[in-house]
Design an enzyme around this catalytic site. Structure first.
Site, PDB file in Angstrom:
ATOM      1  N   CYS A 155       0.672  -0.986   0.143  1.00 11.31           N
ATOM      2  CA  CYS A 155      -0.452   0.617  -0.310  1.00 11.31           C
ATOM      3  C   CYS A 155       0.416   1.099  -0.035  1.00 11.31           C
ATOM      4  O   CYS A 155       0.162   2.288  -0.437  1.00 11.31           O
ATOM      5  CB  CYS A 155      -1.010   0.053   1.510  1.00 11.31           C
ATOM      6  N   ASP A 156       2.217   1.087   0.516  1.00 11.57           N
ATOM      7  CA  ASP A 156       3.146   1.990   0.566  1.00 11.57           C
ATOM      8  C   ASP A 156       2.512   3.251  -1.164  1.00 11.57           C
ATOM      9  O   ASP A 156       3.970   4.402  -1.105  1.00 11.57           O
ATOM     10  CB  ASP A 156       4.144   2.095   1.217  1.00 11.57           C
ATOM     11  N   ALA A 157       3.140   1.924  -1.821  1.00 18.76           N
ATOM     12  CA  ALA A 157       3.665   2.092  -2.882  1.00 18.76           C
ATOM     13  C   ALA A 157       2.378   3.389  -4.310  1.00 18.76           C
ATOM     14  O   ALA A 157       2.926   3.478  -4.984  1.00 18.76           O
ATOM     15  CB  ALA A 157       2.970   1.438  -4.552  1.00 18.76           C
ATOM     16  N   PHE A 159       1.709   5.706  -2.278  1.00 21.30           N
ATOM     17  CA  PHE A 159       2.046   7.699  -2.505  1.00 21.30           C
ATOM     18  C   PHE A 159       3.202   7.783  -3.538  1.00 21.30           C
ATOM     19  O   PHE A 159       3.399   8.879  -3.856  1.00 21.30           O
ATOM     20  CB  PHE A 159       2.257   7.561  -1.362  1.00 21.30           C
TER      21      PHE A 159
END
Length: 367
Positions: A155-157, A159
């Site tokens: 999920c960081d991807a 951003f």
């Protein structure tokens, strides 16, 4: 009629009360203090045994917030600092061609291009993204797949890379950037978004896994997503199908985040596990304050409940800045809920804090 007038006056006074809790000059002062400390300590080791590479994702998240502060500062020091980093690295993205983390510095390049209009600032990013569109990764999103991080399967991807694609769409007007980004974003969301909780799993490994009987939704990971949504929406035209897609996710997360804010004003490292993770974590929480306040400032999130939440959140974040300007309680590099302490910081925490401050400043009447 008189009852309605009294109610209206009460609401207006309530709004003013929230605004008066935070003074614009106080926001500017603490943003400057934090940014100056961070620039002086940019070569500290933090989570690693050596300083982060200037183009590393950790610093890229810092630059996002620093660029927002630079627009407010009335002082070219900060833009010059960012521009120097770009020049020293020939405006290149970081090492890995497909990996979202190594695209994140493109956010800063886009911000500087908008100020200076120098084509060299975006040329390498445009060239690399052109390659990606013509040679898309074909790997599955499953964590164990070969080259699985060549796509946005954590999920960081969301951003790190999608807002860069949105920047290029907005700057060039070329639909191809938005089309590619939207297709990949939808794939990630279908894979990692929990339709019941309206939060994202960090990656496939956490789906179906429980911690103290609760689903595991990493605070900072969802902070990355939420801040990225605000930045994507800022680049899109309202009422378009693309805008409505991202707005739907943003609204669902906003409602959930309001429910999950702790009484102290922060968000837990495991968002559903406040009881088990009572320690503040300022990088994820600052990004939540940023995203919520952006929604208020853009007329999306309405009502005093949101203003109360961001005032409480900002005051909490500001209270974790020490006398020298270091933001404490930043969780070190990781991928799941962990530990944070008042003497631990990281560059991405500073970036999140500066992003939050930029929107809080607008909300309380700063010019």
């Amino acid at each position: 009629m008189k009852t309605f007038q009294l109610l209206l006056i009460s609401l207006l006074l309530g709004h003013l009360c929230f605004a008066q809790d935070i003074k614009p000059q106080e926001v500017r002062n603490i943003m400057k203090k934090v940014s100056d400390w961070q620039m002086d300590h940019i070569n500290d080791s933090y989570s690693n045994k050596k300083p982060h590479h200037p183009l590393h994702w950790t610093n890229a998240a810092l630059y996002v917030g620093m660029a927002k502060w630079a627009q407010m500062a009335n002082d070219d020091t900060y833009f010059n600092w960012l521009k120097g980093i770009g020049n020293q690295n020939n405006w290149q993205l970081h090492e890995r061609k497909y990996h979202a983390d190594d695209h994140a510095v493109g956010r800063m390049y886009a911000a500087l291009y908008r100020k200076y209009g120098e084509e060299e600032m975006l040329e390498p990013t445009i060239e690399q993204f052109g390659f990606l569109m013509h040679h898309p990764a074909n790997t599955k999103l499953n964590w164990g797949s070969p080259y699985h991080q060549d796509r946005w399967n954590w999920c960081d991807a969301l951003f790190m890379s999608p807002p860069v694609w949105a920047d290029l769409y907005n700057i060039t007007g070329e639909q191809k950037y938005l089309d590619f980004m939207l297709e990949e974003y939808k794939a990630t969301t279908e894979f990692l978004f929990d339709a019941e909780e309206h939060l994202y799993y960090r990656d496939e490994r956490f789906k179906g896994k429980l911690d103290q009987g609760t689903k595991i939704f990493w605070g900072r990971g969802n902070g990355w997503v939420y801040a990225g949504l605000a930045d994507i929406l800022s680049n899109l035209k309202p009422q378009t199908k693309e805008y409505e897609y991202f707005l739907d996710i943003y609204n669902k997360m906003s409602i959930k985040l309001l429910e999950l804010q702790t009484p102290e004003g922060h968000w837990a490292m495991s968002l559903l596990g406040q009881k088990f993770y009572p320690t503040p974590e300022t990088s994820g929480s600052s990004f939540f304050v940023y995203g919520l306040t952006w929604g208020i400032n853009n007329g999306i999130l309405k009502g005093t409940k949101y203003k109360k939440a961001v005032v409480k959140g900002w005051n909490a974040m500001a209270s974790y800045v020490n006398d020298k300007g270091m933001l404490g309680y930043v969780q070190p590099i990781g991928a799941e809920p962990g530990n944070a302490s008042p003497d631990k910081t990281e560059v991405y925490g500073t970036g999140a804090f500066l992003s939050a401050g930029s929107e809080i400043y607008k909300m309380v009447g700063g010019k």
